[in-house]
Motif scaffolding. Structure first.
Motif, PDB file in Angstrom:
ATOM      1  N   THR A 187     -13.771   4.425   2.448  1.00  0.00           N
ATOM      2  CA  THR A 187     -13.065   3.193   2.078  1.00  0.00           C
ATOM      3  C   THR A 187     -11.558   3.360   1.971  1.00  0.00           C
ATOM      4  N   GLY A 188     -11.043   4.573   2.025  1.00  0.00           N
ATOM      5  CA  GLY A 188      -9.595   4.779   1.911  1.00  0.00           C
ATOM      6  C   GLY A 188      -9.271   6.185   1.466  1.00  0.00           C
ATOM      7  N   GLU A 244      -5.055   4.928  -5.766  1.00  0.00           N
ATOM      8  CA  GLU A 244      -6.192   4.661  -4.893  1.00  0.00           C
ATOM      9  C   GLU A 244      -5.802   3.583  -3.889  1.00  0.00           C
ATOM     10  N   ASN A 250      -7.302   1.245  -0.559  1.00  0.00           N
ATOM     11  CA  ASN A 250      -8.421   0.810   0.276  1.00  0.00           C
ATOM     12  C   ASN A 250      -7.943   0.017   1.495  1.00  0.00           C
ATOM     13  N   PRO A 259      -9.605   2.157   6.142  1.00  0.00           N
ATOM     14  CA  PRO A 259     -10.919   2.775   5.941  1.00  0.00           C
ATOM     15  C   PRO A 259     -11.061   4.090   6.709  1.00  0.00           C
TER      16      PRO A 259
END
Length: 410
Positions: free
Chosen positions: A10-11, A28, A30, A33
């Protein structure tokens, strides 16, 4: 070894490694991907990302500002990226690109390198020399040492008979460790001369895939992990005859026999037999998984960190005096909710004498307000030397956050 970067479907995520008990997530993302490469410039806001969606494109971000600095596309899939405060290196299967990290300009393209399907290369974190090491042959263990500052080849090192599997510089760029695809012998060479300094035997088992090779920041230890469940830590010291008496075990008895036999054997054979055994070891709960290791100082004590491809970070105590089996003190989950897991086995063990490992294990359960005693981004900074807030020229890279480059503590 002050932060951890992981790529996910997802990232990507960035963690700070300043505490044993708590794993702090710094960032974090996202937005992209299937990230399979994420490299952070020490503890700065510069992060380089490559995804399976565009495997030929490198994206450079300032994650604190949420902005993209630049992106570059290459002729084939990007296999690895290395960076220090002077250079950014992009490795493809048959070529290597060297960028000036201050303005991201392409300085040098090394074409027609031997087929390097894993993107194996190492870059010194000490930007004063910026040495780059990469395979010089697809069939033998030859290492090309390249000066990333002068953009010239320094030397070639005939390190192993078989193809290379792992390369790692120490923090100052004065030593280079290597392992071949067989994975049985690990060698350490002086840089830039290329003379062999140490030779360690990881084990007699053949064709073990070395997945991680790393020095401690003080260059006293070298850690090697593979697709087996055992992690080996070697101590970089030249042993003398004044070594303490070994315990009366079968292996100790055989070791003495081999040592005595070396006086009567050819130099090549005796050199193999007199290789040092591991100073410390770790037995992981799983085998067959790719993992990455680091030797770091967290809360003023030496630790071994092992990150596995299933998303766990295990932290072990390393006894720098006596070595032996390292004690698992924390198991963090890097995926999902980030829930931390305790090592339940330690709770069931009976009391032990006041050994170093036992003492450290008990101390680490007490929350500590102290963090890592600073870090040196150039690897070669003197103790007490203050690293400037930023040294980057005017251009696409501008890392001017208040704590972008904190000083090195004394």
């Amino acid at each position: 070894c002050s932060s951890l970067a992981i790529g996910t479907t997802t990232g990507y995520r960035l963690f700070s490694l300043s505490s044993v008990e708590q794993l702090d997530q710094v960032h974090e993302s996202n937005e992209i991907p299937d990230v399979y490469i994420v490299e952070r410039l020490f503890s700065s806001s510069l992060v380089v990302v490559v995804s399976h969606a565009k495997p030929q494109q490198m994206n450079v971000y300032h994650f604190k500002k949420g902005t993209e600095i630049c992106n570059y596309s290459y002729s084939s899939k990007i296999l690895s990226i290395r960076l220090n405060r002077q250079r950014l290196v992009v490795c493809l299967e048959e070529s290597i690109y060297i960028h000036n990290i201050k303005d991201m300009k392409l300085l040098k393209t090394i074409l027609d390198t031997p087929s390097n399907t894993t993107g194996l290369c190492a870059l010194s974190i000490n930007h004063a020399n910026s040495y780059l090491a990469y395979p010089g042959s697809a069939s033998s263990g030859e290492i090309v040492l390249y000066d990333g500052n002068t953009l010239k080849t320094t030397c070639t090192i005939p390190a192993h008979d078989g193809p290379l599997a792992a390369l790692a510089f120490n923090s100052t760029g004065s030593k280079l460790a290597s392992a071949s695809e067989k994975g049985t012998v690990i060698r350490v060479f002086s840089i830039p001369g290329g003379q062999k300094l140490y030779e360690f035997r990881r084990g007699m088992k053949r064709y073990v895939n070395i997945s991680s090779l790393v020095f401690s920041m003080d260059s006293q230890f070298l850690c090697a992990s593979s697709n087996t469940e055992t992690v080996h830590i070697f101590k970089l010291e030249h042993l003398t005859d004044s070594r303490p008496e070994e315990p009366p075990t079968w292996s100790g008895y055989m070791g003495k026999m081999f040592q005595a036999a070396t006086n009567y054997l050819p130099a090549q054979v005796s050199g193999m037999m007199s290789q040092d055994r591991a100073f410390a070891t770790v037995r992981l709960n799983v085998s067959g998984q790719r993992n990455i290791c680091a030797l770091s100082t967290i809360q003023k004590l030496p630790r071994l960190l092992v990150t596995t491809s299933d998303g766990h970070l295990c932290i072990y105590n390393l006894d720098p005096q006596d070595g032996g089996e390292c004690v698992l003190i924390k198991n963090h989950s890097l995926l999902g909710s980030g829930k931390m897991e305790e090592n339940k086995e330690n709770d069931l063990q009976p009391p032990v004498p006041q050994s170093y490992a036992a003492t450290v294990a008990r101390q680490s359960t007490v929350p500590s307000t102290s963090t890592m005693p600073g870090y040196s981004e150039d690897g070669g900074a003197l103790r007490g030397e203050v690293i400037p807030e930023h040294e980057f020229a005017t251009g696409p890279v501008c890392l001017d956050d208040e704590n972008e480059f904190p000083p090195v503590s004394i």
